[in-house]
Scaffold this motif. Structure first.
Motif, mmCIF file in Angstrom:
data_model
loop_
_atom_site.group_PDB
_atom_site.id
_atom_site.type_symbol
_atom_site.label_atom_id
_atom_site.label_comp_id
_atom_site.label_asym_id
_atom_site.label_seq_id
_atom_site.Cartn_x
_atom_site.Cartn_y
_atom_site.Cartn_z
ATOM 1 N N LYS A 394 0.822 -1.203 0.000
ATOM 2 C CA LYS A 394 0.000 0.000 0.000
ATOM 3 C C LYS A 394 0.863 1.263 0.000
ATOM 4 O O LYS A 394 0.521 2.261 -0.631
ATOM 5 N N ILE A 395 1.986 1.218 0.723
ATOM 6 C CA ILE A 395 2.890 2.371 0.731
ATOM 7 C C ILE A 395 3.465 2.598 -0.656
ATOM 8 O O ILE A 395 3.554 3.739 -1.137
ATOM 9 N N VAL A 396 3.862 1.533 -1.325
ATOM 10 C CA VAL A 396 4.385 1.655 -2.684
ATOM 11 C C VAL A 396 3.329 2.232 -3.608
ATOM 12 O O VAL A 396 3.622 3.084 -4.469
ATOM 13 N N SER A 397 2.076 1.808 -3.416
ATOM 14 C CA SER A 397 0.985 2.336 -4.247
ATOM 15 C C SER A 397 0.788 3.830 -3.997
ATOM 16 O O SER A 397 0.567 4.604 -4.948
ATOM 17 N N ILE A 398 0.857 4.240 -2.737
ATOM 18 C CA ILE A 398 0.712 5.661 -2.417
ATOM 19 C C ILE A 398 1.846 6.467 -3.026
ATOM 20 O O ILE A 398 1.642 7.547 -3.598
ATOM 21 N N LEU A 399 3.065 5.958 -2.916
ATOM 22 C CA LEU A 399 4.215 6.666 -3.473
ATOM 23 C C LEU A 399 4.087 6.840 -4.988
ATOM 24 O O LEU A 399 4.531 7.853 -5.536
ATOM 25 N N SER A 400 3.480 5.873 -5.642
ATOM 26 C CA SER A 400 3.316 5.981 -7.099
ATOM 27 C C SER A 400 2.421 7.151 -7.478
ATOM 28 O O SER A 400 2.606 7.770 -8.533
ATOM 29 N N THR A 401 1.447 7.489 -6.613
ATOM 30 C CA THR A 401 0.584 8.634 -6.905
ATOM 31 C C THR A 401 1.322 9.959 -6.756
ATOM 32 O O THR A 401 0.865 10.979 -7.254
ATOM 33 N N PHE A 402 2.462 9.930 -6.060
ATOM 34 C CA PHE A 402 3.302 11.119 -5.929
ATOM 35 C C PHE A 402 4.378 11.173 -7.019
ATOM 36 O O PHE A 402 5.282 11.999 -6.955
ATOM 37 N N VAL A 404 6.535 8.686 -7.792
ATOM 38 C CA VAL A 404 7.724 7.905 -7.466
ATOM 39 C C VAL A 404 7.705 6.615 -8.270
ATOM 40 O O VAL A 404 6.741 5.839 -8.218
ATOM 41 N N LEU A 405 8.764 6.345 -9.011
ATOM 42 C CA LEU A 405 8.858 5.161 -9.857
ATOM 43 C C LEU A 405 9.298 3.949 -9.038
ATOM 44 O O LEU A 405 10.000 4.089 -8.019
ATOM 45 N N PRO A 406 8.915 2.742 -9.457
ATOM 46 C CA PRO A 406 9.295 1.528 -8.716
ATOM 47 C C PRO A 406 10.800 1.367 -8.553
ATOM 48 O O PRO A 406 11.267 0.873 -7.525
ATOM 49 N N GLU A 407 11.573 1.774 -9.562
ATOM 50 C CA GLU A 407 13.022 1.621 -9.468
ATOM 51 C C GLU A 407 13.658 2.567 -8.459
ATOM 52 O O GLU A 407 14.835 2.419 -8.102
ATOM 53 N N GLN A 408 12.904 3.546 -8.000
ATOM 54 C CA GLN A 408 13.411 4.460 -6.966
ATOM 55 C C GLN A 408 13.202 3.926 -5.553
ATOM 56 O O GLN A 408 13.711 4.500 -4.593
ATOM 57 N N ILE A 409 12.449 2.834 -5.435
ATOM 58 C CA ILE A 409 12.090 2.290 -4.130
ATOM 59 C C ILE A 409 12.932 1.057 -3.829
ATOM 60 O O ILE A 409 12.946 0.097 -4.601
ATOM 61 N N ASP A 410 13.633 1.089 -2.718
ATOM 62 C CA ASP A 410 14.464 -0.029 -2.274
ATOM 63 C C ASP A 410 13.834 -0.633 -1.029
ATOM 64 O O ASP A 410 13.761 0.014 0.008
ATOM 65 N N ILE A 411 13.373 -1.867 -1.138
ATOM 66 C CA ILE A 411 12.740 -2.565 -0.020
ATOM 67 C C ILE A 411 13.749 -3.536 0.576
ATOM 68 O O ILE A 411 14.154 -4.495 -0.073
ATOM 69 N N GLU A 412 14.144 -3.279 1.807
ATOM 70 C CA GLU A 412 15.117 -4.124 2.504
ATOM 71 C C GLU A 412 14.364 -5.008 3.498
ATOM 72 O O GLU A 412 13.949 -4.557 4.564
ATOM 73 N N GLN A 413 14.222 -6.273 3.166
ATOM 74 C CA GLN A 413 13.539 -7.209 4.043
ATOM 75 C C GLN A 413 14.505 -7.769 5.089
ATOM 76 O O GLN A 413 15.721 -7.662 4.963
ATOM 77 N N ASN A 414 13.921 -8.356 6.142
ATOM 78 C CA ASN A 414 14.690 -8.930 7.255
ATOM 79 C C ASN A 414 15.515 -7.871 7.984
ATOM 80 O O ASN A 414 16.506 -8.202 8.641
ATOM 81 N N PHE A 415 15.127 -6.601 7.867
ATOM 82 C CA PHE A 415 15.809 -5.550 8.633
ATOM 83 C C PHE A 415 15.514 -5.707 10.118
ATOM 84 O O PHE A 415 16.360 -5.437 10.965
ATOM 85 N N PHE A 416 14.295 -6.170 10.430
ATOM 86 C CA PHE A 416 13.923 -6.498 11.801
ATOM 87 C C PHE A 416 13.911 -8.009 11.952
ATOM 88 O O PHE A 416 13.603 -8.739 11.007
ATOM 89 N N PRO A 417 14.242 -8.533 13.130
ATOM 90 C CA PRO A 417 14.284 -9.984 13.326
ATOM 91 C C PRO A 417 12.894 -10.592 13.278
ATOM 92 O O PRO A 417 11.881 -9.944 13.560
#
Length: 510
Positions: A394-402, A404-417
């Motif tokens: 949902k955050i990625v979808s919101i950013l797209s309305t502003f 923001v292109l998908p290639e500008q978004i870096d999703i880092e998983q497992n940042f929290f245990p």
């Protein structure tokens, strides 16, 4: 038998000629060298030779600290008072570059009144008569902190003040009489002042300090460049405009009093939840921080003050780097939308999102149809999370309305245990619920623990328990309960029913 030489002097000799290189230095340099030593050691150098007899009197620093080693362990309160009084009386009237007074209960087991007897006099003498430019104070015992009643003081030379473990009871901390003061650091202090005022202050750091529980302290520092507010207790202070602000770091944990007693994540409108001395329509933090270029805003999801401020969100006209954590999506995503709408020149956005199951309740209360602003300057968005879930999408979808292109978004998983797993059970603290919606802490307030990841259902009448009846904790071993409660901050006073009342005696962690 030749006389014994001081170890430090012996080490400063030429191995080939035996010449004393340290004593060959000019007096001014020797005094600078001595200024790095604790004052009791500096005074002891007077026995080295006639030349060293009076050097300690003109050192540009005064350091009453524990650095004296085992000899300091035997000092009593009256001995410390007598030494410092004589030191200030006998030293030359040479301006001090730095005055450091650090005395704690670790090596003094004495009457508190005697220990605090002359502290205020020492500080005023160092600031007024010795013209100290840097002042560092930490005087406490096992039970008491140093009360500084007569602050602030007046000095046109003072540039840096660092206060630790002191009580500030003045009605107003007005540093206008210190026109050169640029750095103020307060750590583990109790601040009962109504206002903190300085026209010259450039850097302000407040860490683990206790503010008033009802009324807010107002901070008026218009020339501030760097601001740090971290892990405070009591009400968050009211920030006035900081037009020169460049960098700000604000972290509010569970100790902050700005939590709602009636609603999980919001401001219910009750003045008892909000506090006094600031109108309900007035921004507490965000308005004062709106001129920053780099901003880091993190808090416990139960602390509502950022979400309340965002309802009348100011425009961050200079903001280029922004870091947020779970508070901006804890209740719904409308807070994040409003912040993006008011950051027109944002270049870097970082979101740190812990696992969603514990406290996120999605509520489609935002309206993107009215969104007209494109974040043309935004270059990188970092989303740091445990896993890429529905909230991240949902955050990625919101950013797209502003824009923001998908290639500008870096999703880092497992940042929290990941949630802890014990045997076949994955235990997550969904919420420790009572009729007030949380955990009853030692101070009588209700807390929710969002940092732990074990599930506990507390009774058949609990809605969470009814959804997970197959995993009711009654069927878990007693040792699992001890392990779960050992991770809680206020575990010692959680009593749910008679079978649970003795669990705290078997906790794994104190």
């Amino acid at each position: 038998m030749p006389p014994k030489r001081c170890k430090h002097i012996a080490e400063a000799t030429d191995a080939a000629t035996g010449e004393d290189l340290l004593s060959a230095l000019p007096d001014a340099i020797l005094q600078v060298v001595l200024s790095f030593l604790p004052s009791d050691e500096t005074v002891r150098t007077c026995v080295l030779s006639r030349r060293w007899r009076h050097l300690w009197k003109s050192t540009p620093a005064l350091r009453v600290t524990r650095g004296g080693g085992w000899r300091f362990m035997e000092w009593r309160a009256w001995t410390v008072n007598n030494f410092v009084n004589q030191l200030l009386l006998l030293r030359d009237r040479v301006p001090l570059d730095e005055c450091e007074i650090s005395i704690s209960h670790e090596f003094l087991n004495e009457d508190e009144d005697e220990l605090f007897r002359f502290a205020d006099t020492w500080i005023r003498h160092a600031v007024s008569h010795c013209q100290a430019r840097v002042l560092k104070v930490r005087i406490r015992t096992a039970s008491y902190l140093l009360p500084l009643v007569n602050l602030p003081f007046s000095s046109r030379f003072l540039t840096w003040v660092e206060l630790t473990d002191v009580i500030l009871r003045s009605c107003s901390l007005d540093f206008s009489t210190c026109p050169a003061l640029e750095d103020l650091s307060m750590r583990s202090c109790r601040i009962y002042a109504r206002r903190i005022i300085s026209q010259s202050l450039r850097r302000l750091s407040i860490t683990r300090c206790h503010f008033r529980s009802k009324a807010r302290t107002c901070i008026s520092t218009p020339c501030l460049v760097s601001f740090k507010l971290k892990d405070i207790d009591g009400r968050a202070p009211l920030l006035e405009s900081m037009l020169s602000l460049v960098t700000a770091f604000v972290r509010l944990d569970y100790s902050c009093n700005d939590t709602c007693r009636h609603k999980a994540y919001g401001d219910c409108g009750d003045d008892g939840c909000f506090g006094q001395s600031a109108g309900r329509n007035r921004s507490v933090l965000l308005q004062g921080l709106s001129g920053a270029t780099n901003l880091e805003l993190t808090c416990d999801p139960q602390v509502f003050i950022f979400r309340k401020d965002s309802k009348k969100c100011p425009t961050f006209t200079m903001l280029k780097t922004l870091l947020l954590n779970d508070w901006c999506v804890a209740a719904d995503l409308s807070v994040l939308v409003r912040l993006l709408q008011h950051t027109p020149v944002l270049e870097n956005l970082t979101l740190q999102l812990q696992p969603r199951e514990v406290y996120v309740f999605l509520n489609e209360s935002y309206n993107l149809a009215e969104q007209l602003l494109l974040l043309k300057h935004l270059k990188v968005v970092e989303i740091k999370c445990y896993k890429e879930d529905e909230v991240v999408h949902k955050i990625v979808s919101i950013l797209s309305t502003f824009g923001v292109l998908p290639e500008q978004i870096d999703i880092e998983q497992n940042f929290f245990p990941a949630p802890e797993k014990i045997g076949e059970h994955t235990l997550e603290i969904w919420s420790l619920k009572n009729k007030n919606g949380g955990v009853r802490a030692r101070d009588g307030r209700v807390r929710w623990c969002s940092t732990c990841r074990w599930w506990l259902a507390l009774g058949n009448d609990d809605p969470v328990a009814s959804q997970h009846s197959g995993k009711h904790p009654v069927f878990l071993p007693h040792s699992y309960f001890c392990l779960c409660f050992s991770s809680l901050i206020y575990h010692g006073v959680i009593y749910i029913s008679e079978p649970w009342q003795a669990i705290h005696t078997g906790l794994f962690l104190a």
